[in-house]
Design a protein around this motif. Structure first.
Motif, PDB file in Angstrom:
ATOM      1  N   LYS A  35      -8.558  56.368  64.863  1.00 40.58           N
ATOM      2  CA  LYS A  35      -7.888  57.402  65.638  1.00 40.58           C
ATOM      3  C   LYS A  35      -8.481  57.410  67.044  1.00 40.58           C
ATOM      4  N   GLY A  36      -7.630  57.548  68.027  1.00 35.84           N
ATOM      5  CA  GLY A  36      -8.098  57.581  69.409  1.00 35.84           C
ATOM      6  C   GLY A  36      -8.145  56.223  70.074  1.00 35.84           C
ATOM      7  N   ASP A  37      -8.002  55.150  69.318  1.00 32.94           N
ATOM      8  CA  ASP A  37      -7.965  53.822  69.929  1.00 32.94           C
ATOM      9  C   ASP A  37      -6.673  53.681  70.733  1.00 32.94           C
ATOM     10  N   GLN A  78      -7.625  45.180  59.102  1.00 27.81           N
ATOM     11  CA  GLN A  78      -8.379  45.631  57.936  1.00 27.81           C
ATOM     12  C   GLN A  78      -8.811  47.075  58.162  1.00 27.81           C
ATOM     13  N   PHE A  79      -7.990  48.008  57.670  1.00 26.49           N
ATOM     14  CA  PHE A  79      -8.246  49.422  57.916  1.00 26.49           C
ATOM     15  C   PHE A  79      -9.544  49.889  57.278  1.00 26.49           C
ATOM     16  N   THR A  80     -10.060  49.186  56.282  1.00 28.16           N
ATOM     17  CA  THR A  80     -11.297  49.620  55.634  1.00 28.16           C
ATOM     18  C   THR A  80     -12.492  49.569  56.584  1.00 28.16           C
ATOM     19  N   SER A  95     -10.953  58.711  59.516  1.00 24.42           N
ATOM     20  CA  SER A  95     -11.086  58.275  60.910  1.00 24.42           C
ATOM     21  C   SER A  95     -10.185  57.087  61.244  1.00 24.42           C
ATOM     22  N   ALA A  96      -9.514  56.517  60.257  1.00 25.39           N
ATOM     23  CA  ALA A  96      -8.603  55.395  60.508  1.00 25.39           C
ATOM     24  C   ALA A  96      -7.338  55.891  61.206  1.00 25.39           C
ATOM     25  N   ALA A  97      -6.797  55.063  62.066  1.00 23.48           N
ATOM     26  CA  ALA A  97      -5.533  55.399  62.726  1.00 23.48           C
ATOM     27  C   ALA A  97      -4.426  55.489  61.678  1.00 23.48           C
TER      28      ALA A  97
END
Length: 149
Positions: A35-37, A78-80, A95-97
Motif C-alpha cells: 500500500k502506498g507504492d 509475489q505479494f507474500t 500492508s500488501a497493495a
C-alpha cells in the motif's frame, strides 16, 4: 515496494504446465507491492535492478550490473513479500497493495523494464500476475538480496 533478487544461471516460470518466462544468466526478481507504492517507487526499484552490481568481474568481485554481465531479468509478482511476519504464527497481508493496484503497478514496472531493457540490451521476461506459478532456478553463488524502494 520490495524485490527479492537472486543471481541465477537460469530460471523459468511455469503456469499450468506451460513455460511462460525463462532466462539464462541474470536476475530472478520477486516483486512485492505494498500500500502506498506508486510509479516513482517502481522507477526507483527498476533503476536498482538494472544497475545493482551483483555479478563478478574479472577479479571475481561483485562489480558488474546485469547489463554489463550480459544478463536478463525475470520479473515475478509475489505479494507474500509484503507480509507482516512480526507477530503471531500466521503472516498478515494487511500492508500488501489491493490486487487491482498491485497488478497496475506490476504492469507499469514490466512496461518500463521493457523500454529501458531494450535500450540497455537487457532481456525482460515475466511471470503472470495473480497466477499459481511454479518457479525453478539455479541460484548462482548463492547470491540473494532484498531491495526496497
Amino acid at each position: 515496494m520490495r524485490a527479492l533478487i537472486q543471481r541465477v544461471t537460469q530460471a523459468e516460470v511455469m503456469v499450468e504446465n506451460e513455460n511462460i518466462g525463462a532466462i539464462d544468466s541474470g536476475l530472478l526478481v520477486l516483486v512485492g507491492i505494498e500500500k502506498g507504492d506508486d510509479e516513482a517507487r517502481a522507477d526507483k526499484l527498476l533503476h536498482k535492478l538494472l544497475h545493482y552490481r551483483v555479478f563478478a568481474d574479472e577479479a571475481d568481485k561483485m562489480n558488474l550490473n546485469v547489463q554489463q554481465a550480459g544478463g536478463s531479468l525475470l520479473l515475478v509478482s509475489q505479494f507474500t513479500l509484503a507480509a507482516d511476519t512480526g507477530s503471531g504464527m500466521r503472516p498478515s497481508f494487511s500492508s500488501a497493495a489491493p490486487p487491482a493496484e498491485g497488478e497496475r503497478l506490476f504492469t507499469y514496472l514490466i512496461e518500463q523494464a521493457r523500454l529501458r531493457g531494450a535500450v540497455l540490451g537487457v532481456g525482460i521476461e515475466t511471470g503472470r500476475f495473480g497466477a499459481n506459478m511454479q518457479i525453478s532456478l539455479l541460484n548462482d553463488g548463492p547470491v540473494t538480496f532484498l531491495l526496497e524502494s
